[in-house]
Write a protein that holds these residues in place. Structure first.
Motif, mmCIF file in Angstrom:
data_model
loop_
_atom_site.group_PDB
_atom_site.id
_atom_site.type_symbol
_atom_site.label_atom_id
_atom_site.label_comp_id
_atom_site.label_asym_id
_atom_site.label_seq_id
_atom_site.Cartn_x
_atom_site.Cartn_y
_atom_site.Cartn_z
ATOM 1 N N VAL A 1 -0.896 27.914 22.620
ATOM 2 C CA VAL A 1 -2.218 28.542 22.656
ATOM 3 C C VAL A 1 -2.668 28.779 24.094
ATOM 4 N N TYR A 2 -2.660 27.758 24.917
ATOM 5 C CA TYR A 2 -3.183 27.872 26.283
ATOM 6 C C TYR A 2 -2.258 28.712 27.172
ATOM 7 N N ASP A 3 -0.987 28.318 27.245
ATOM 8 C CA ASP A 3 -0.048 29.031 28.114
ATOM 9 C C ASP A 3 0.251 30.426 27.574
ATOM 10 N N GLY A 4 0.314 30.555 26.246
ATOM 11 C CA GLY A 4 0.513 31.883 25.657
ATOM 12 C C GLY A 4 -0.668 32.795 25.946
ATOM 13 N N GLY A 5 -1.869 32.265 25.890
ATOM 14 C CA GLY A 5 -3.057 33.059 26.235
ATOM 15 C C GLY A 5 -3.047 33.489 27.690
ATOM 16 N N ASN A 6 -2.664 32.561 28.569
ATOM 17 C CA ASN A 6 -2.567 32.919 29.991
ATOM 18 C C ASN A 6 -1.501 33.980 30.223
ATOM 19 N N ALA A 7 -0.390 33.887 29.495
ATOM 20 C CA ALA A 7 0.676 34.881 29.632
ATOM 21 C C ALA A 7 0.189 36.254 29.181
ATOM 22 N N MET A 8 -0.551 36.303 28.090
ATOM 23 C CA MET A 8 -1.102 37.581 27.618
ATOM 24 C C MET A 8 -2.090 38.147 28.631
ATOM 25 N N ASN A 9 -2.938 37.294 29.192
ATOM 26 C CA ASN A 9 -3.882 37.763 30.218
ATOM 27 C C ASN A 9 -3.147 38.302 31.436
ATOM 28 N N SER A 10 -2.068 37.635 31.833
ATOM 29 C CA SER A 10 -1.279 38.097 32.977
ATOM 30 C C SER A 10 -0.634 39.441 32.689
ATOM 31 N N ARG A 11 -0.116 39.601 31.478
ATOM 32 C CA ARG A 11 0.502 40.881 31.118
ATOM 33 C C ARG A 11 -0.528 42.001 31.101
ATOM 34 N N ILE A 12 -1.709 41.734 30.583
ATOM 35 C CA ILE A 12 -2.766 42.751 30.565
ATOM 36 C C ILE A 12 -3.166 43.106 31.985
ATOM 37 N N SER A 13 -3.327 42.094 32.836
ATOM 38 C CA SER A 13 -3.686 42.333 34.235
ATOM 39 C C SER A 13 -2.604 43.139 34.950
#
Length: 138
Positions: A35-47
């Motif tokens: 949940v946490y690291d996957g969310g950060n990964a998605m945010n990084s990909r969007i950025s």
């Protein structure tokens, strides 16, 4: 008397509770990491995707306004502009220009906080943005 003490079966009450706690903790850590690291990964990909798109648009805009003396488009200035936008956003990437089309590929990684404990230190980030310069004959 000593012999009778050694032959008595050991009391194993509570062993299942300890294993249950270990297993539940491991599962909780994995779920938290997803949940946490996957969310950060998605945010990084969007950025990264937004940065790639913005850099491609910036380079395409630069191509529209900058021409060298031979009536050609100065690609070096456009590439420089795209790299400047990527640097300001905190990313690195490559810029390629084919005619009036600009493609920017952003690569990097998203570091993990929880999944690093079990060996997954980061997720890769690889995003691409494209834009086309709108230029007139002059």
């Amino acid at each position: 008397y000593v012999r009778a003490q050694w032959s008595r079966p050991r009391d194993e009450r509570g062993v299942v509770s300890v294993w249950t706690i270990f297993m539940a903790s491991g599962v909780f850590l994995i779920l938290l990491g997803l949940v946490y690291d996957g969310g950060n990964a998605m945010n990084s990909r969007i950025s990264a995707h937004r940065s790639a798109e913005q850099a491609a648009r910036g380079a395409a805009d630069e191509m529209r306004g900058v021409r060298d003396g031979a009536e050609g488009i100065n690609q070096a200035t456009a590439v420089q502009r795209a790299n400047q936008i990527l640097t300001q956003a905190g990313w690195q990437g490559t810029v390629s220009i084919n005619g009036l089309d600009v493609t920017v590929r952003v690569t990097g990684k998203s570091d993990n906080a929880f999944l690093g404990v079990i060996g997954f230190n980061s997720f890769p980030v690889d995003e691409t943005g494209t834009a086309t310069s709108i230029t007139g004959p002059n």
